[in-house]
Design an enzyme around this catalytic site. Sequence first.
Site, PDB file in Angstrom:
ATOM      1  N   GLU A   1      34.223 -10.831  59.926  1.00 39.94           N
ATOM      2  CA  GLU A   1      34.596 -11.068  58.808  1.00 39.94           C
ATOM      3  C   GLU A   1      34.355 -12.179  57.755  1.00 39.94           C
ATOM      4  O   GLU A   1      34.072 -12.063  56.798  1.00 39.94           O
ATOM      5  CB  GLU A   1      36.167 -11.893  58.375  1.00 39.94           C
TER       6      GLU A   1
ATOM      7  N   MET B   1      40.666  -8.978  58.169  1.00 43.47           N
ATOM      8  CA  MET B   1      39.970  -8.612  56.255  1.00 43.47           C
ATOM      9  C   MET B   1      39.773  -9.542  55.799  1.00 43.47           C
ATOM     10  O   MET B   1      40.304 -10.351  55.736  1.00 43.47           O
ATOM     11  CB  MET B   1      41.439  -7.959  55.257  1.00 43.47           C
TER      12      MET B   1
ATOM     13  N   HIS C   1      30.788 -11.155  55.603  1.00 40.80           N
ATOM     14  CA  HIS C   1      31.292 -10.195  54.073  1.00 40.80           C
ATOM     15  C   HIS C   1      31.487 -11.165  53.698  1.00 40.80           C
ATOM     16  O   HIS C   1      30.757 -10.629  52.236  1.00 40.80           O
ATOM     17  CB  HIS C   1      33.042  -9.821  54.803  1.00 40.80           C
TER      18      HIS C   1
END
Length: 881
Positions: A305, A270, A308
């Site tokens: 990640e 995440m 992002h």
Amino acid sequence: MRADDTPLIRLEAYRPSDWLIDTVDLDIQLEPQATRVRAQLGLRPNPAGRPGAPLVLDGDELALERLLLDGQPVAADLYEATSQALTLHAPPQRAFTLLVETVVDPSANTKLMGLYRSSNVYCTQCEADGFPRITYFLDRPDVMSVYTVRLEARKADAPVLLSNGNLVATGEVANSDRHFAVWHDPHPKPAYLFALVGGALDHLRERYVTADGRAVELAVYVEPGKAGRAGWAMDSLIRCMRWDERVFGRNYDLDVFNVVAVSDFNMGAMENKGLNIFNDKYVLADPQTATDGDYASIESIIAHEYFHNWTGNRITCRDWFQLCLKEGLTVFRDQEFTADERSRPVKRIADVRTLRATQFSEDAGPLAHPVRPRAYKEINNFYTPTVYEKGAELIRMLKTLIGAEAFAAGMELYFARCDGTAATVEDFLACFAESAGRDLTHFAQWYEQAGTPTIVASGRYDAAARSYTLDLAQTTPPTPGQPDKAPMLLPVALGLVGSQGDLPLRTQSEAYAGDGLVILDRTSATVTFTGLDEAPIPSLLRGFSAPARLELDLADAELLRLFTADSDSFNRWQALQSVAMRALVAAGRPGAETSALTARAQDIAEALALFLGRHGTGDPAFAAQVLRLPAPADVAREIGRDVHPDLIFSAHRQLAAIIGRQIGRTLTSLREALTRPGPFSPDAASAGRRALRNEALGLIALAEPAQGAALVQAQFAEADNLTDRLAALAAMTLIPGEAREELIGRFAALYAEEPLVLDKWLMAQALIAEPGTLDRVKALMAHRAFALGNPNRVRALIGGFAANLTQFNRIDGAGYHFIADMVIALDRTNPQVASRLLGSFKSWRMLEPVRKGLAEAALARVAQTPGLSRDVSDIAERALA
Ligand code: B3K
Ligand code: ZN
């Protein structure tokens, strides 16, 4: 609430939030069973919202402990607090602060959403909707706030305290065994990017200076004693940071970047701002406990990640319908990173395999949806191959369509224009329409229309006219809610292969865009190429230029010619796969003759022997892809209806055995030629050699079990790394008998203390294509290596079984029954893991009638179970619709 009573959330219904939250000050007192959360929210009416609207904050299983408005208690009749919402009926129509206090129990949080404990580490997962399990909030990505977070815990309980942004203060709490840390994140962000971590963790640290001169402290936090396994993740992080500077001009924007590995995690990782939290499977690596595949996944997920930070965090999504805006684009970025770091053709082949296996099958079944869905009941069920992988294909097509230069300029414009905003797909596309000076309206339909288009192509050579005419037509099958499909804009990259290689492409046809690109944007198009002195073989959809199926009626001999002569590596690989697929499709149907399979197997074997002789040692990673036949599940998908898994499986075994026998000697000598002395290195070239050796081992095991078993034993004994040991185990699972059971036992003993390795051991057994596997899996559920509460264990053993084509689809329905039972059981503790598992039924409609009936009954049993989560009931309902 059952899914059928759950409101459908629609894209058309979007309206801006009535309220904004500019600042969030969190004070969190971490305690295993009762963590106190004091949230001070700086609110103001949104000028774009409805004046005078009430304030409705989202909650999820919360209890309100205290509420202050501008420091004053709020009268009981002015608000209402339920576990799911906190409503202020008539809030002041000006800026004000709200202090909201809640107490949550991280230890009891088995859903792994919100704040939970994983192996004594406090951690959070907030995307998509976990933050309201921590405090009441406006949990929507277009509400962005600046966070300051004070974390306090007992020093012994959580010596490490992390949150987003930069560390601004730490200290001891006077006269206590407690300490605190204050983190401040200057970048406004939606709540789904909030994170905290607290626990006893070791770390690996590096200093990094960005291209624009910012010094950044990088750290990878892992379970105590495991810092020695964090090196590859750190190395990957540094390489992807440099790459993003070089290729996309993106610099990192905080003083620290932390990665934390936890052992209980619902997905891969995440991208929380400045504090990425990972499933430890995608961080920890050393040669003894991680395979080459793990090294590659770690590299790409660390990159994903990290990327992002710009595509997702700095520019986030206006609403969850825009999920592909960050996911598709970020997958595209991580794919490009891997292509640059490793081999571009091999990466493309691997990605297309995944796309076809996961997305094409989703598109062909009841769970099909557009890359940008228009409605959902449970957003967590839309983190799908369609949003991610097909979403990435759309970006790739866009680049093909407008060219690399306009694409780069469009990205620049997007970063400049949308930075700091919560954007939409339209905002994104507008940047490229502008940079390319083109109307992208038709292209934009890719975001709206579900289903995999089929391109039907046929060509004819006219010797007298020295021309070659190519007819292209497209159709897209109906998908749920979209019975009629419009023609898509399909970029078809192509070449014409002649006896001496690629022939020049000369044409006046309107559909030809130059540079080997035909744009098929209507139902059909015809392109005539002129000035050709020989009949060419068309090489279509080069590099897999569009996420489509291709039906092109070439003879086997022509495909085999493309396999050796095409200048496009992807299509070289594809050509041989196509021959194998034809053989398997023909042999995998009821009443098939085996003679055609044998003839084709011999042709393939001959082509392979030649190819391996020439290129086996030169480009082993590519050769490994070539050697790997289409999987039985690929064949099932290609057949598409009235599927008999057992017939497909035995055709597959037969084909592999004939090929393996035919080229056995080549494989054995190739294995020897590829053996390199010296210590293990995870680099792509070494991994490629191991991949080819191990691919060959699998084929030998199927063709000559006795010889295969001997090679397996030798490889297992000599291996100095997990890749080779696991490949030996996997090859051995193909050979029933005592020796297999003995090796399974030895492997478990060797890795008794390594849960991530035992996951692979569990999965290898769950994938055995034999009737005894279901009982084996049930028995393994009692093994100490298994735990129903840990998503990795469940995905390995139960998910592995659900991916076992012949055993999940047992003719007695026991496979469906078992998975249905597991879904129902898991749903009580972790609905996200349960609904993912239920997704294993996504292809049930293509089965032959008996299995279809049994699968439907199992699905119906799940659907009728009382008290289901929204996650599971949504999937069950859509799968049955
Ligand atoms: N954005 C997360 C996925 C969150 C899934 C929520 N159910 C990881 C990623 O795509 O990078
Ligand atoms: Zn992502």
